[in-house]
Every structure is written in structure tokens, then in C-alpha cells.
Design a protein around this motif. Structure first.
Motif, PDB file in Angstrom:
ATOM      1  N   HIS A 556     -37.134  54.349  63.169  1.00 24.14           N
ATOM      2  CA  HIS A 556     -36.896  55.322  61.818  1.00 24.14           C
ATOM      3  C   HIS A 556     -36.744  56.695  62.107  1.00 24.14           C
ATOM      4  N   GLY A 557     -36.097  56.958  62.870  1.00 26.93           N
ATOM      5  CA  GLY A 557     -35.841  58.600  63.365  1.00 26.93           C
ATOM      6  C   GLY A 557     -36.669  59.025  64.385  1.00 26.93           C
ATOM      7  N   ARG A 558     -37.677  58.356  65.353  1.00 27.90           N
ATOM      8  CA  ARG A 558     -38.378  58.967  65.868  1.00 27.90           C
ATOM      9  C   ARG A 558     -37.798  58.465  67.421  1.00 27.90           C
ATOM     10  N   ILE A 559     -38.035  59.275  68.472  1.00 30.63           N
ATOM     11  CA  ILE A 559     -37.792  59.100  69.766  1.00 30.63           C
ATOM     12  C   ILE A 559     -38.856  59.380  70.789  1.00 30.63           C
ATOM     13  N   ASP A 560     -39.090  58.834  71.809  1.00 34.23           N
ATOM     14  CA  ASP A 560     -39.855  59.346  72.827  1.00 34.23           C
ATOM     15  C   ASP A 560     -39.151  59.128  74.121  1.00 34.23           C
ATOM     16  N   PRO A 561     -38.431  60.420  74.627  1.00 32.57           N
ATOM     17  CA  PRO A 561     -38.126  60.217  75.898  1.00 32.57           C
ATOM     18  C   PRO A 561     -38.416  59.456  76.997  1.00 32.57           C
ATOM     19  N   TYR A 562     -39.691  59.641  77.360  1.00 31.99           N
ATOM     20  CA  TYR A 562     -40.462  59.082  78.416  1.00 31.99           C
ATOM     21  C   TYR A 562     -40.247  57.568  78.270  1.00 31.99           C
ATOM     22  N   ILE A 563     -40.263  57.132  77.371  1.00 37.08           N
ATOM     23  CA  ILE A 563     -40.399  55.464  76.923  1.00 37.08           C
ATOM     24  C   ILE A 563     -39.041  55.050  76.895  1.00 37.08           C
ATOM     25  N   MET A 564     -37.959  55.708  76.416  1.00 38.79           N
ATOM     26  CA  MET A 564     -36.612  55.420  76.621  1.00 38.79           C
ATOM     27  C   MET A 564     -36.015  55.408  77.918  1.00 38.79           C
ATOM     28  N   MET A 565     -36.708  56.338  78.882  1.00 38.90           N
ATOM     29  CA  MET A 565     -36.088  56.182  80.246  1.00 38.90           C
ATOM     30  C   MET A 565     -36.673  54.886  81.043  1.00 38.90           C
ATOM     31  N   ASP A 566     -37.584  54.164  80.192  1.00 37.59           N
ATOM     32  CA  ASP A 566     -38.352  53.071  80.827  1.00 37.59           C
ATOM     33  C   ASP A 566     -37.588  51.609  80.284  1.00 37.59           C
ATOM     34  N   GLY A 567     -36.573  51.774  79.580  1.00 37.06           N
ATOM     35  CA  GLY A 567     -35.857  50.687  78.831  1.00 37.06           C
ATOM     36  C   GLY A 567     -34.492  50.687  79.010  1.00 37.06           C
ATOM     37  N   GLN A 568     -33.806  50.056  78.239  1.00 33.86           N
ATOM     38  CA  GLN A 568     -32.254  49.983  78.225  1.00 33.86           C
ATOM     39  C   GLN A 568     -31.577  51.557  78.334  1.00 33.86           C
ATOM     40  N   THR A 585     -28.237  66.308  82.229  1.00 38.32           N
ATOM     41  CA  THR A 585     -29.724  65.977  82.448  1.00 38.32           C
ATOM     42  C   THR A 585     -29.970  65.185  81.047  1.00 38.32           C
ATOM     43  N   PHE A 586     -30.984  64.372  81.203  1.00 32.65           N
ATOM     44  CA  PHE A 586     -31.218  63.888  79.934  1.00 32.65           C
ATOM     45  C   PHE A 586     -31.657  64.326  78.645  1.00 32.65           C
ATOM     46  N   SER A 587     -32.394  65.661  79.025  1.00 28.65           N
ATOM     47  CA  SER A 587     -32.888  66.359  78.095  1.00 28.65           C
ATOM     48  C   SER A 587     -31.755  67.222  77.479  1.00 28.65           C
ATOM     49  N   TYR A 588     -30.601  67.391  78.298  1.00 28.94           N
ATOM     50  CA  TYR A 588     -29.287  67.979  77.475  1.00 28.94           C
ATOM     51  C   TYR A 588     -28.614  67.059  76.541  1.00 28.94           C
ATOM     52  N   LEU A 589     -28.540  65.869  77.020  1.00 29.54           N
ATOM     53  CA  LEU A 589     -28.023  64.720  76.116  1.00 29.54           C
ATOM     54  C   LEU A 589     -28.938  64.723  74.761  1.00 29.54           C
ATOM     55  N   LEU A 590     -29.891  64.861  74.853  1.00 25.43           N
ATOM     56  CA  LEU A 590     -30.909  65.135  73.523  1.00 25.43           C
ATOM     57  C   LEU A 590     -30.652  66.001  72.944  1.00 25.43           C
ATOM     58  N   GLU A 591     -30.311  67.201  73.631  1.00 26.04           N
ATOM     59  CA  GLU A 591     -29.965  68.350  72.781  1.00 26.04           C
ATOM     60  C   GLU A 591     -28.814  68.349  72.084  1.00 26.04           C
ATOM     61  N   LYS A 592     -27.730  67.751  72.850  1.00 27.15           N
ATOM     62  CA  LYS A 592     -26.367  67.547  72.108  1.00 27.15           C
ATOM     63  C   LYS A 592     -26.511  66.701  70.906  1.00 27.15           C
TER      64      LYS A 592
END
Length: 907
Positions: A556-568, A585-592
Motif C-alpha cells: 500500500h505504498g510503503r517500501i523498506d529497502p533493507y527488506i527488499m534487498m533480502d527478497g526478489q 546504486t539501489f538508492s539511485y534507483l529509488l530516487e528515480k
């Protein structure tokens, strides 16, 4: 009715009937695997045996045997349609080739391998006293054809052109090869004789000696491995089948059915790893047992626990391309499986020592019954009570008589496999005497045009998908249709979205086009080669971005990068990072993706897709805006995916509106789906630190989890349900039963926050409060709570619209539903328990009469759960104390939006 009457059934009727019957068998297996522990243990104390549970779970059509006319499908041969079974799916080359034309079938692969093996990289020629070397690769295929004609003395045939010849005359080439064949020191000397000698032996062994008879793929590999270095043969096979990326809806649905225990075992004869990759994404490597070599094999007692397989089992008898040493080519390797693997497969097929004895349902896709080794195993173990479901390709443009001929030939193949040695004369009269029940299913692109796809309320443009994609989507619809709504299997929305973005003919046509444009009309519908895009870093970058959006949608709109990196998401980002020398970097993709908040110090915290809370928009409209926004954001995705998004929104594309709407609607369905996924194995006890529990207390499927609710609710003493859950959607599914079984039941739910409360407190204008005019703090808190509550009710209505369609039910819900909210960061320990209470308020005495509790650990926004049910008192005490502690923590939070509601039910 005789099974041979299938020949007289109409083309348009028998496939759908047979698919529905297969769905019936898969649904039954899912029930037996999920419910066995419950109806053999927990349900006994509640007076609910297997039959009663069966009637509760399945639609009346199935529970009364009216879901499909079984006699029409099985020819009166199945007297116990609900018998426990072991469902084994066998995958052959036709399954991958149905999606990608360059994943060759056996005959074409055989020719390709002969062409790719180079036996000489050039020739030498004496010119004016000088020896010159001309680089001209000579393939094994050309050499063998030359040798056969040379042996016969056919000079005319010797003069044909060599396909890869460049800058050389044919007479020079032929002269060179003739010299090498006469030179005992040459590598080519004797090579041709060895090949044809082995070829003659193989034909004699098959009692089919005929020079005109083409050898099969297995025999060809066996011969090549005897006359050539094994590494050369393995390299040739790897060059053709080294494919692991390329989503197909068929393989995604297979992985879903495998994970959720509709299918117990997959035996994959393919060298490619398209299915392997999807299984690892869907189940993770620890979620199933994988056998690719004899060293991986285990005895049956280690595979079976409490009357069923401990985990789904995946077997690749011929090895897999990423482990070249596992590839089996020699006669001993290919036609004679390692003893351990053969014994293990025989044990799986032979269930006489199991209680109760199971029926084997063998499901073949893209696999002909041509494997000598497996045919022997089938003959030895499968009884006439077993069932063989055969999926086969049929061109819809062929006349009816051709289909009948195909059916007859496939029936005769079955007769040849199962007839005893003293009765080998093949005829259809022996089909019922010796063979398992045979159930054919033709798949073709237009076969199911008149059938409805009901798994989601979206348009499915089946002309853009392969026949297996459409057939298995229809199969899943039929499976889902067999269950009552509370027990329907988990949806396949994520898999559908991946197919709608990457796994369809339109996308493949664009990916295969150098200018990223589709040419002719026919090209849209034709099957495509596997695009090289799927092996490029741009694909893994695109998939990483898409996985982030899928995760945000489910949460529902929320993300947690640490947890995402542990999954698919992390899996795809890791592959992107490996492929690219300049990976973002992963943080750059989140910024995009604009996932960051404005606060730089808050990077890598929990995010929320920016939504203007002051706008009173339906969530469907918000999702549509977000999807279109990302589709049209330049520079976000690769040129390939951007071209696809542009094409499906182009008015010149006849299905542009339907294509776009289908993607948006699937995102909406995903948003309202349950975001918790059971990722459990019976050996996994990672989070279970309790005093006493059994392995069989682990709930390994959605159905087993739902059944614990059913058993508890059927206990008439239960009138209080307490839960800590993300959204409490499982409760939403059972509202009719909760009200029906005991109208005085109250529901107490601690749910995660649905909106960003902290941001609204800082910026109250987001929900219409004017700082300049002033307002009471308690009014703001009440407004926030009301908004949270409204979102919860909206989610419940999406999950159970029938219940909320009645006004009386809405009044009952408002009276009997209590909810408080907890920050998502505190939402790790989830639980649900059922108890007896005498007051609307909960107090210490309320927790004394609890019969069942469920617990699972869910780390923040992770979607993975591993639920377990409790009957042991000390464990139940742990869960109740957890609920009380969570309630107290929320109650003690300063400025809690829940305070005015907490007082209603917490003492």
C-alpha cells in the motif's frame, strides 16, 4: 463409456472437460496436503472429520460431484475420484519451445549440435611448392555427410557446397578430407566409421535396423559422447540451452501450483533453466528439494513426512546446463539413470507402502513417452487406477480427422509403454486392459476463446500469449472456481503482471526488433525467439524497478529497502550489479522512482508513494495515475521497455486501451490482495522459539492457515477474535461465517497504519485542517483515526463485497468490529487467537479460555511469513501476552490516535 470414445468427442468440448477434471484433481491434492494434520488431529476435538471439512472448503458443485462429469472423462474407470493422490508434472522440450522458437525440439537440436561441433578449423593446400593453411571451419554434420558419400563413392554428392565455406573451392576441400580419411595419424581418420558403427549398434538394439530411420536426440547424444571429447558435446548443448531468463506465464503458474502444493513433484527433462529460475524466485532454493545428480538423492523416508512429501520435489534426470558435469549423454548416463535417482523416482511412483495408498496422477507437458528408462519405470509402477494427463499441441486449423488421428497415435504410444512383453501387438482394445486412465488435453492459441478467464476481473488478451500460457491460466481459473470464497487459493496477480510486462508476444517482438518497432501485423501474433535482452543488464535493471513497484503496491505504498534487498528485488538487483560494469546504486534507483522523502537524514527508512491525502480520490484512480506516470517517465526504464510502454499506449495499436487497462487493473488487484506469503518448509524452524511444538504444527499453505480459522469458528464457545495483522484480510473473508456461527462475536484487530500519521500531524492541511484558523488536537486525532478506519473498511469491502452489500451486515460490522493502529515498524509479531468472553471489553479473565492460536513472525514490510498454530498452553500464553503488550504499547503512545477507541476494549 469407453475411454476410446474420446476419439468421437468434439474438438471444442473434450479439452475443457478434461482441464476441469485435472483442476478437480489438483484442488483435491491441495486440500489433502493442507488439511491432513488438521483433520487428523486438531479437528477431532471439534467434531470435524475429513468429509465435513471437505464440504466446508469446496464449492457445492465439487463436494456433490457435479463440478465435472467424471465418467465422461475417465470412461467409468475411476470409482474413487476423491482418493488421495501424488501429482507429478513431467516437463519436456515442447514446454519451453511453445514460448520461444529457438529453444529447439529434439530433432532440430540434434541438427544444430552436429552443425556446431567443429572437427577441423581449416585445411592445408600445397601451392607452387608452398603449404598454405586456409581457415575454414568444418562441421561434424558436413564431415559425416561427406564420409557417407565418400564411403559409397558418390562423387556427385561430394561436390556440394559447404555452408560455412569461405574462399575455398569444393574440390580442394574434398581432396583435403579424402587425404585425412586415408591418413592414420589424422584426427578424422576412423571418426566416420566410429560414428556409423555406433549408429548401427543403436538401431540393432532397438530392433529397428533401417538405414532410413532417423535416430532420436538421446541416441545422437549417446553416440557423440563415445566418439568425441565429452567437453565438446557438453559445450554444444550448453550453447543451445544456456537459457535461464525469459518469463512465461506458463512457467510462472507452474511455479505457483508447485509452491502451494497442487503439484507435488516436477520432473524436468530440459537442459535449459527457464523453469529453474522462476522456482527459485517463487519458492527460494530452501523452499523445495532439488535433485540434479545422484548425490542429491535421498531415501523416501527423508522425503515423506506424515503421509505426504515434506517439501515440493524438483528433479532434472538429465542434468542442468549451469552444472555441466551433471549433463548425461552416454548410453549409461542417459538411458540408464544413476541407481540412486532411479530408485528414488520408483519410490515416488510406487505408493503401495503408504497409508493410505495414493493414486499417481502423471501430467505431461511437451513430453513424448519416448524415454526408454522412464517408460520402464512407468510400466513397473503405475497401475490401471493411475491417471495420465497428456497436454499436446494441436493446430486449430487442422480438420477434425487429423485431431482424431493424433489422439489414436498417442493412445497407441501409451499401449506400447504398458503392454507386457508377451502381448506387444499394439491396438486400442488393450488401452483399458493394461494402461492407466488416459486423459488428453489439446492446447492451441484459440482453443479457449469461448471460455471465461475468471481468476481476476481483468481483460486477458489471449492472442498475445502462447497456447500453454492460456491453457494453464484457464486451468488455474478452474482450480480457483472449485473452492468456496473463504478458501480460494492465493491469486496470481504478480505472475500476471510479469507476463503482461515481459512475457507476451508483443513485448518479445519489440525486444527482438533492432529499432524497437513491430513490423507486420502477423509478427504481433507469431511466436518469438528468446530475446537477447533477457540476458542483458538492462533487463535486470528493469526487473529491479518493476519489483520495487510491485512491492510498494502490495504494501500500500510503503517500501523498506533493507527488506527488499533480502527478497526478489534483491535477487534481480544482484544480477544487474553482476552484469553491469557501471550499475546504478539501489538508492539511485529509488530516487528515480521518487521513493525518497525530502528529509535526507531519513534515507532508507520506510517510504510511502507520495499521494495527496487531501484529494478524495478512489484508490483505483490513484493507482492508474501512478502506473501511467511511471510508464511515461523518460529515462527511467530501458529503451526496450520504454518502446513497449509507448506501443501499448499508441492509438494505432488496436488493443492499446485494453492492454493498458489490463495492466492497471492487475495492479489494483495486487494492491487489494493479501501481502503475506507463506514461505515455509517443514524443516524450517527459524523463528519458532517456543517451549513445545511439532513440525506438523507449521502451516505450510494458505488453505491450512484458513482451515484453522474454520475449526476455531465452528466451536460455538468462541465469541471473541483477537488479532495482530497487517490488514486483517483473512478475517474479512470469514465475516459471513463469524456472524452466522455466533452473532455475538466481537473482533479486536491491531492493524498497521494505513497512512503516514506522523506526516499528517506535522502537516494537518493534508486532510483539510487549516493551521491559520486553528483546531482542537483531539479533532485532528479523530479525523486521522476515521481516515484509517475508512481505509480498513474499504479493504474489507474489496475482499468481501457480498457481505457489505447487505445493510444489516454493515450495522453488525460497525457494532462488533474494534480496531487500533500500530506503526508499521512495530509490526513484527503477528498472531490470532479465539476465545470466550462475557463482556465487550477485554480483561485478564478474557484470556483464560483459548483453544487455538496462530502465530507468525513478519519482519516489518517483509512479505514472508512462516505460520504455526498452537494448542500447547505455554505457547498460547506467549501469544496472549504478546497481544496485551502490543495493546499497552499503543495505549501509552503520546497523542495516540487510538486512545478514544482503546478505552472501549482494553482494561
Amino acid at each position: 463409456m469407453s475411454i476410446t470414445n474420446s476419439l468421437d468427442q468434439s474438438i471444442t468440448e473434450f479439452p475443457e472437460k478434461n482441464i476441469r477434471y485435472l483442476a478437480h484433481q489438483l484442488a483435491m491434492n491441495h486440500f489433502n496436503v493442507s488439511a491432513y494434520d488438521l483433520y487428523s488431529d486438531l479437528a477431532k476435538s471439534h467434531g470435524m472429520d475429513r468429509d465435513k471439512m471437505f464440504q466446508e472448503v469446496f464449492d457445492m458443485k465439487l463436494s456433490k460431484g457435479k463440478y465435472v462429469d467424471i465418467d465422461q472423462v475417465t470412461g467409468d474407470r475411476i470409482n474413487t475420484p476423491y482418493k488421495e493422490s501424488r501429482n507429478i508434472l513431467i516437463i519436456g522440450a515442447g514446454a519451453s519451445q511453445n514460448a520461444f522458437t529457438d529453444l529447439l525440439l529434439a530433432k532440430d537440436a540434434q541438427e544444430e549440435i552436429l552443425e556446431s561441433i567443429i572437427v577441423a578449423d581449416g585445411i592445408t593446400k600445397e601451392v607452387e611448392g608452398k603449404v598454405l593453411k586456409i581457415d575454414t571451419p568444418i562441421s561434424l554434420r558436413y564431415f559425416l555427410e561427406f564420409y557417407e558419400n565418400w564411403k559409397r563413392g558418390n562423387d556427385k554428392e561430394k561436390g556440394r557446397l559447404l555452408k560455412v565455406t569461405s574462399g575455398i573451392k569444393n574440390e580442394d576441400l574434398n581432396q583435403y578430407l579424402t587425404e585425412q580419411l586415408l591418413n592414420q595419424k589424422s584426427y578424422l581418420y576412423g571418426l566416420g566409421e566410429k560414428y556409423y558403427s555406433e549408429l548401427r549398434k543403436s538401431r540393432l538394439l532397438k530392433s529397428q535396423y533401417d538405414r532410413s530411420t532417423k535416430i532420436d536426440f538421446e541416441t545422437s547424444l549417446s553416440i557423440l559422447s563415445k566418439i568425441l571429447p565429452l567437453q565438446d558435446v557438453r559445450k554444444a548443448v550448453k550453447d543451445i540451452y544456456d537459457k535461464a531468463e525469459g518469463p512465461t506465464l506458463f512457467y510462472h503458474i507452474v511455479a505457483h501450483l508447485f509452491k502451494h502444493r497442487f503439484i507435488d513433484v516436477i520432473i524436468n527433462f530440459n537442459f535449459d533453466e527457464l523453469l529453474d529460475r522462476v522456482l527459485d524466485e517463487e519458492l527460494t532454493r530452501g523452499g523445495y528439494d532439488r535433485i540434479i545428480a545422484d548425490g542429491d538423492c535421498r531415501p523416501k523416508k527423508d522425503l515423506v513426512k506424515e503421509n505426504r512429501l515434506r517439501q515440493p520435489l524438483y528433479i532434472k534426470p538429465h542434468g542442468t546446463v549451469s552444472h555441466k558435469s551433471s549433463l548425461r549423454f552416454t548410453k549409461d548416463q542417459y538411458h540408464e539413470l544413476p541407481i540412486d535417482m532411479r530408485d528414488m523416482i520408483r519410490d515416488l511412483l510406487d505408493t503401495k507402502d503408504e497409508t493410505p495408498e495414493k493414486r499417481i496422477n502423471l501430467i505431461t507437458v511437451g513430453f513424448e513417452l519416448k524415454s526408454i528408462e522412464f517408460n520402464e519405470l512407468f510400466n513397473e509402477t503405475l497401475s490401471t487406477d493411475c491417471q495420465v494427463f497428456t497436454f499436446f499441441w494441436h493446430n486449430e486449423k487442422q480438420p477434425d480427422t487429423n485431431l482424431k488421428t493424433m489422439l489414436k497415435n498417442k493412445m497407441l504410444d501409451l499401449v506400447r509403454v504398458f503392454s507386457p512383453e508377451d502381448d506387444l501387438d499394439s491396438n486400442l482394445s488393450k488401452l483399458e486392459k493394461y494402461c492407466p486412465v488416459w486423459i488428453p488435453i489439446a492446447h492451441e492459441s484459440a482453443l479457449l476463446n469461448k471460455s471465461e478467464f475468471q481468476s481476476v476481473k481483468i481483460d486477458h488478451l489471449n492472442k498475445y500469449y502462447s497456447s500453454l500460457d492460456n491453457t494453464f491460466l484457464f486451468l488455474f481459473d478452474c482450480i480457483s472456481d472449485a473452492f468456496n470464497k473463504e478458501f480460494k487459493p492465493r491469486g496470481i496477480y504478480r505472475h500476471l503482471l510479469i507476463a503482461k510486462l515481459f512475457g507476451n508476444h508483443v513485448f518479445r517482438a519489440i525486444a527482438n526488433s533492432p529499432d524497437k518497432k513491430i513490423g507486420s501485423w502477423e509478427e504481433r501474433f507469431s511466436r518469438q525467439k528468446l530475446p537477447s535482452y533477457f540476458n542483458e543488464s538492462s533487463y535486470f535493471r528493469d526487473r529491479t524497478l518493476v519489483e520495487i513497484l510491485l512491492t510498494a503496491t502490495m504494501n500500500h505504498g510503503r517500501i523498506d529497502p533493507y527488506i527488499m534487498m533480502d527478497g526478489q528485488t534483491g535477487q534481480f538487483y544482484s544480477r544487474y550489479f553482476e552484469k553491469s560494469s557501471s550499475a546504478d546504486t539501489f538508492s539511485y534507483l529509488l530516487e528515480k522512482l521518487e521513493m525518497y522523502s525530502d528529509n535526507e537524514s531519513d534515507k532508507f527508512g520506510i517510504r510511502e508513494i507520495p499521494i495527496n491525502h487531501s484529494e478524495k480520490k478512489e484508490i483505483e484512480s490513484v493507482i492508474e495515475e501512478i502506473v501511467i506516470k511511471y510508464m511515461n517517465k523518460k529515462g527511467l526504464f530501458s529503451p526496450t521497455l520504454e518502446a513497449y510502454f509507448e506501443y501499448i499506449q499508441n492509438d494505432n495499436f488496436e488493443d492499446s486501451g485494453a492492454c493498458l487497462k489490463s495492466i492497471i487493473d492487475t495492479f489494483v488487484q495486487l494492491f487489494f490482495s493479501d501481502n503475506s506469503k507463506i514461505q515455509s518448509s517443514l524443516r524450517d524452524t527459524k523463528y519458532h522459539i517456543f517451549e513445545s511444538y511439532r513440525e506438523t504444527d507449521l502451516l505450510t499453505t494458505e488453505l491450512s492457515n484458513n482451515l484453522t480459522y474454520l475449526i476455531a469458528l465452528k466451536d460455538k464457545k468462541v465469541n471473541r477474535i483477537c488479532a495482530i495483522a497487517d490488514y486483517g484480510l483473512r478475517i474479512a473473508k470469514f465475516l459471513e461465517r463469524i456472524k452466522s456461527y455466533n452473532p455475538e462475536t466481537f473482533i479486536y484487530l491491531i492493524a498497521q497504519e494505513n497512512i503516514d500519521t506522523e506526516s499528517i500531524i506535522k502537516n494537518p492541511e493534508l486532510i483539510g485542517f487549516n493551521k491559520a484558523k486553528g483546531f482542537k488536537k483531539e479533532d485532528l486525532m479523530k479525523a486521522i483515526y476515521d481516515k484509517q478506519y475508512d481505509i480498513t473498511v474499504r479493504n474489507y469491502k474489496k475482499h468481501n463485497s457480498d457481505f457489505f452489500a447487505e445493510t444489516s451486515n454493515i450495522y453488525w460490522f460497525q457494532r462488533h468490529f474494534r480496531i487500533i493502529y500500530s506503526p508499521i515498524t512495530n509490526h513484527n509479531h503477528h498472531s490470532c487467537f479465539f476465545l470466550r468472553g462475557d463482556s465487550e471489553k477485554l480483561d485478564e479473565n478474557s484470556f483464560k479460555n483459548i483453544n487455538t492460536a496462530i502465530y507468525y513472525y513478519k519482519w516489518g514490510l517483509s512479505q514472508q511469513i512462516d505460520p504455526i498454530y498452537f494448542t500447547e498452553p505455554s505457547n498460547i500464553k506467549f501469544v496472549t501476552e504478546l497481544f496485551e503488550k502490543a495493546s499497552e504499547d499503543i495505549f501509552n503512545v503520546k497523542d495516540s490516535i487510538n486512545e478514544h477507541k482503546m478505552k472501549e476494549w482494553i482494561c
